[in-house]
Each structure stands twice: as C-alpha cells, then as structure tokens.
Motif scaffolding. Structure first.
Motif, PDB file in Angstrom:
ATOM      1  N   LEU A 115      -6.892   9.080   2.475  1.00 52.25           N
ATOM      2  CA  LEU A 115      -8.155   9.599   1.959  1.00 52.25           C
ATOM      3  C   LEU A 115      -8.616   8.829   0.717  1.00 52.25           C
ATOM      4  N   VAL A 116      -7.659   8.405  -0.109  1.00 51.28           N
ATOM      5  CA  VAL A 116      -8.008   7.589  -1.288  1.00 51.28           C
ATOM      6  C   VAL A 116      -8.704   6.304  -0.837  1.00 51.28           C
ATOM      7  N   ASP A 117      -8.133   5.656   0.181  1.00 48.78           N
ATOM      8  CA  ASP A 117      -8.759   4.425   0.697  1.00 48.78           C
ATOM      9  C   ASP A 117     -10.128   4.705   1.301  1.00 48.78           C
ATOM     10  N   ALA A 118     -10.256   5.829   1.991  1.00 45.73           N
ATOM     11  CA  ALA A 118     -11.544   6.184   2.594  1.00 45.73           C
ATOM     12  C   ALA A 118     -12.614   6.370   1.516  1.00 45.73           C
ATOM     13  N   VAL A 119     -12.251   7.021   0.417  1.00 48.52           N
ATOM     14  CA  VAL A 119     -13.193   7.219  -0.696  1.00 48.52           C
ATOM     15  C   VAL A 119     -13.568   5.878  -1.326  1.00 48.52           C
ATOM     16  N   LYS A 120     -12.573   4.994  -1.502  1.00 44.67           N
ATOM     17  CA  LYS A 120     -12.844   3.666  -2.082  1.00 44.67           C
ATOM     18  C   LYS A 120     -13.781   2.859  -1.186  1.00 44.67           C
ATOM     19  N   ILE A 121     -13.563   2.934   0.125  1.00 44.69           N
ATOM     20  CA  ILE A 121     -14.432   2.219   1.068  1.00 44.69           C
ATOM     21  C   ILE A 121     -15.850   2.764   0.994  1.00 44.69           C
ATOM     22  N   ALA A 122     -15.974   4.091   0.913  1.00 44.30           N
ATOM     23  CA  ALA A 122     -17.304   4.713   0.823  1.00 44.30           C
ATOM     24  C   ALA A 122     -18.040   4.253  -0.439  1.00 44.30           C
ATOM     25  N   PHE A 123     -17.342   4.256  -1.573  1.00 45.29           N
ATOM     26  CA  PHE A 123     -17.964   3.815  -2.823  1.00 45.29           C
ATOM     27  C   PHE A 123     -18.324   2.334  -2.760  1.00 45.29           C
ATOM     28  N   PHE A 158      -2.710  -0.004   6.831  1.00 39.38           N
ATOM     29  CA  PHE A 158      -1.295   0.164   6.475  1.00 39.38           C
ATOM     30  C   PHE A 158      -0.967   1.637   6.266  1.00 39.38           C
ATOM     31  N   ASN A 159      -1.864   2.354   5.565  1.00 47.27           N
ATOM     32  CA  ASN A 159      -1.598   3.766   5.288  1.00 47.27           C
ATOM     33  C   ASN A 159      -1.635   4.617   6.548  1.00 47.27           C
ATOM     34  N   TYR A 160      -2.463   4.209   7.508  1.00 43.81           N
ATOM     35  CA  TYR A 160      -2.456   4.939   8.778  1.00 43.81           C
ATOM     36  C   TYR A 160      -1.107   4.747   9.468  1.00 43.81           C
ATOM     37  N   PHE A 161      -0.520   3.571   9.349  1.00 47.51           N
ATOM     38  CA  PHE A 161       0.806   3.328   9.937  1.00 47.51           C
ATOM     39  C   PHE A 161       1.849   4.243   9.278  1.00 47.51           C
ATOM     40  N   ALA A 180      -2.964  -5.325  -0.505  1.00 50.91           N
ATOM     41  CA  ALA A 180      -3.248  -4.054   0.168  1.00 50.91           C
ATOM     42  C   ALA A 180      -1.955  -3.393   0.632  1.00 50.91           C
ATOM     43  N   LEU A 181      -1.041  -4.202   1.179  1.00 50.24           N
ATOM     44  CA  LEU A 181       0.261  -3.683   1.597  1.00 50.24           C
ATOM     45  C   LEU A 181       1.046  -3.150   0.397  1.00 50.24           C
ATOM     46  N   LEU A 182       1.055  -3.929  -0.692  1.00 55.63           N
ATOM     47  CA  LEU A 182       1.793  -3.511  -1.894  1.00 55.63           C
ATOM     48  C   LEU A 182       1.239  -2.211  -2.462  1.00 55.63           C
ATOM     49  N   TYR A 183      -0.087  -2.111  -2.544  1.00 53.48           N
ATOM     50  CA  TYR A 183      -0.694  -0.899  -3.097  1.00 53.48           C
ATOM     51  C   TYR A 183      -0.501   0.306  -2.179  1.00 53.48           C
ATOM     52  N   SER A 184      -0.504   0.095  -0.868  1.00 54.96           N
ATOM     53  CA  SER A 184      -0.287   1.216   0.048  1.00 54.96           C
ATOM     54  C   SER A 184       1.130   1.761  -0.098  1.00 54.96           C
ATOM     55  N   ILE A 185       2.101   0.864  -0.314  1.00 58.58           N
ATOM     56  CA  ILE A 185       3.485   1.297  -0.555  1.00 58.58           C
ATOM     57  C   ILE A 185       3.562   2.078  -1.861  1.00 58.58           C
ATOM     58  N   ASN A 186       2.937   1.528  -2.923  1.00 61.33           N
ATOM     59  CA  ASN A 186       3.024   2.169  -4.229  1.00 61.33           C
ATOM     60  C   ASN A 186       2.286   3.495  -4.296  1.00 61.33           C
ATOM     61  N   ASN A 187       1.152   3.608  -3.590  1.00 61.81           N
ATOM     62  CA  ASN A 187       0.420   4.878  -3.595  1.00 61.81           C
ATOM     63  C   ASN A 187       1.261   6.003  -2.994  1.00 61.81           C
ATOM     64  N   ASN A 188       2.043   5.679  -1.975  1.00 67.64           N
ATOM     65  CA  ASN A 188       2.945   6.673  -1.391  1.00 67.64           C
ATOM     66  C   ASN A 188       4.149   6.922  -2.291  1.00 67.64           C
ATOM     67  N   LEU A 189       4.678   5.851  -2.891  1.00 65.14           N
ATOM     68  CA  LEU A 189       5.812   5.993  -3.807  1.00 65.14           C
ATOM     69  C   LEU A 189       5.462   6.869  -5.001  1.00 65.14           C
ATOM     70  N   PHE A 190       4.257   6.682  -5.526  1.00 67.89           N
ATOM     71  CA  PHE A 190       3.815   7.433  -6.706  1.00 67.89           C
ATOM     72  C   PHE A 190       3.924   8.938  -6.481  1.00 67.89           C
ATOM     73  N   VAL A 191       3.474   9.394  -5.328  1.00 67.55           N
ATOM     74  CA  VAL A 191       3.511  10.827  -5.019  1.00 67.55           C
ATOM     75  C   VAL A 191       4.951  11.305  -4.854  1.00 67.55           C
ATOM     76  N   VAL A 192       5.768  10.538  -4.147  1.00 74.03           N
ATOM     77  CA  VAL A 192       7.162  10.927  -3.890  1.00 74.03           C
ATOM     78  C   VAL A 192       7.954  10.997  -5.195  1.00 74.03           C
ATOM     79  N   ILE A 193       7.690  10.081  -6.121  1.00 73.87           N
ATOM     80  CA  ILE A 193       8.432  10.029  -7.391  1.00 73.87           C
ATOM     81  C   ILE A 193       8.267  11.319  -8.187  1.00 73.87           C
TER      82      ILE A 193
END
Length: 307
Positions: free
Chosen positions: A43-51, A215-218, A81-94
């Motif tokens: 959803l974060v990526d979807a909002v960024k694409i919309a903006f 990547f995030n959809y994967f 994009a791959l690095l940020y998709s990994i980190n966006n998920n890591l951030f929440v898990v941390i």
C-alpha cells in the motif's frame, strides 16, 4: 526561502520520528502485529505511485518537458527498489523485537554504513573528525544494545502498563541488516538519481516504485495465509503507518535528488530525539542510565559529524 526550508526540515524530522511510534500503537494487546507487513509495504508503494502520477500530471500541465529514460536505464532502479522493499518489511518486523527509542538509536548505525559506502562508491573522503564521530556513534549503539538486551524479559517490553527498554538478539541482528541495506540503498539511489539530472524526479520515483510494488507483491504472495484477507488486522494506526511511510519515501527521494545523503543523515539523527520523547510521552517508556549515556554519546557524535 530559508524559513520554508526550516519548516520542511522540521516536518521531515517529525514524520521520520513518528513511524516507529505508529507501528507500536498498531500492536495488539499481546504486543504482536495483527497485520501482514507485506500488505503495508504494498500500500505504501501504491500511494507513492499515485502521488508520482499526480505530480507528473502537474508537470505536464505546466508544460514541463518530461525526459523519459531508456529500458536499460530503468533497470538500474530495480536494485534500490529491491533493497527498499526488503527494508520496509524489516522495519515493521523489528518493532516486535525492540522498543521505539532503542530502535531509533540503533538505526543511526545507518550513518556508519552510509559514510563507509560513500567512501567506497562515491569516492568521498571522511575527515578524521568524522571518523571519531563514527566511532562514538558505534559505541553509542553498543551501549544502547546492552541496555535494551539487559532489560529484555522475553515479552513485548510492557511492565505494569509502562513500556520498558527492550531488545532481543533477533532484533539486534535485524537492525544491523536493516542499517546495512539502508546505507547501500541510500548511496546507490543518490548516485542514479543525480546521473539522470534532466529526468523528472517524479518519473524516476514512478519507475522505482513500480519495481518495488512487484517485489512487495512477491513477499505478500509468499507470506499470506489463504484464510486471511488483504486488510486483516488493519486499524486507523495502520492507515497512518502507510501514509507516513509514503511521505517519508517521497521526501527522501527529493533529498537524494537535490541534496545529499548528509541531509538524510541529519534528518535521521534529529528524529532520534523525536522518537525518544514521544515514546516517553505516549508509552511512558522507562529510560535507564545506560540509555542516557548512549544518547549523550550519540549527541556528541552528531555534533562532531555535522560541525
């Protein structure tokens, strides 16, 4: 103009310092995250694409020339994009493994990884004063890690309704990975954004976030349960997480394009104080002497680095 920049900087610091707070507010009564982190990243990526599309439409209406990029050039955006998709998920898990203030102090290790990679990739020298600052920052992170791990009792860090400093070994390991990825992604994205000086920032953002949403959809496809819906566990705090993370990403892309990673580091550093203050205010976070010593070391390092 200087007052406008100051307001923009203050807003960036506040938004950056708020993200870890919001994730902790979204936790359930057992201290777990009730939603799938991959859905938030999507959803974060979807909002960024919309903006990005809205901003591009504005540039088009203003008769600005939008220089496209070749397919070969666009592929370069897949790596960050791959690095940020990994980190966006890591951030929440941390956030399950650490309190917001400990996470924010330790995430300043991004400064160390960014500085080292700046030297390697961008060929920029690091002065002896900044080297000393980086050593102090590392000691600050070690002190904060000790404080958090010593206080960790295997729970969510809640004690009689008050949040305590807590950090699991898993959390420490994930934060170190998070900081390494963040430093690499930051330096790399600055390099490719500035090489495409004639290309619209919003067009560059659009390309990167299209890769990122794939990547995030994967990640979502591999982690989702068949019985759960996309928005399971969502509440008002989760929506706020999506909006603030989207704003963070757009603000930092502007910094990379027209400023530098040094400005990003300054924002991250100042956000530490915001997160600590808000953790104490909202969660009644109990801070100990080790934490204050780590914070003092960080402030000295911050002064030396930016002097």
């Amino acid at each position: 103009m200087s007052s406008l920049l100051a307001v923009g900087f203050a807003f960036s610091v506040f938004i950056y310092g708020l993200d870890a707070i919001l994730v902790n507010l979204a936790k359930d009564f057992e201290g777990n995250l009730p939603f799938n982190s991959a859905t938030v990243a999507l959803l974060v990526d979807a909002v960024k694409i919309a903006f990005s599309l809205v901003f591009l439409a504005g540039e088009s209406l203003a008769n600005h020339v939008i220089h496209p990029v070749s397919i070969r050039e666009s592929i370069k955006f897949s790596f960050p994009a791959l690095l940020y998709s990994i980190n966006n998920n890591l951030f929440v898990v941390i956030q399950v493994h650490a309190d917001p203030a400990t996470f924010r102090i330790l995430s300043n290790m991004k400064i160390l990884t960014t500085a080292i990679l700046y030297r390697i990739i961008m060929k920029r020298l690091i002065s002896s004063k900044k080297q000393l600052a980086l050593v102090l920052m590392t000691l600050s992170g070690m002190g904060c890690s000790y404080s958090g791990i010593a206080s960790h009792k295997g729970d969510a860090g809640l004690d009689s309704g008050h949040m305590t400093l807590h950090l699991s070994f898993t959390g420490l390991f994930l934060i170190l990975i998070y900081c390494g990825i963040s430093g690499l992604a930051g330096v790399y994205i600055e390099m490719i954004l500035k090489r495409g000086t004639q290309t619209s920032l919003h067009f560059q953002n659009l390309i990167m976030h299209i890769y990122s949403i794939c990547f995030n959809y994967f990640w979502y496809w591999t982690s989702s349960k068949t019985s759960s819906s996309f928005l399971d566990g969502y509440n008002a705090w989760t929506v706020a997480i999506v909006l603030t993370q989207a704003m963070n990403g757009l603000i930092l892309s502007f910094v990379f394009k027209y400023g530098s990673n040094l400005t990003r580091i300054l924002i991250i550093s100042c956000a530490t104080l915001v997160t600590t203050f808000m953790s104490h205010l909202i969660f009644h976070l109990q801070l100990d002497a080790n934490f204050f010593l780590a914070l003092a070391l960080f402030l000295v390092a911050f002064y030396l680095y930016h002097r």
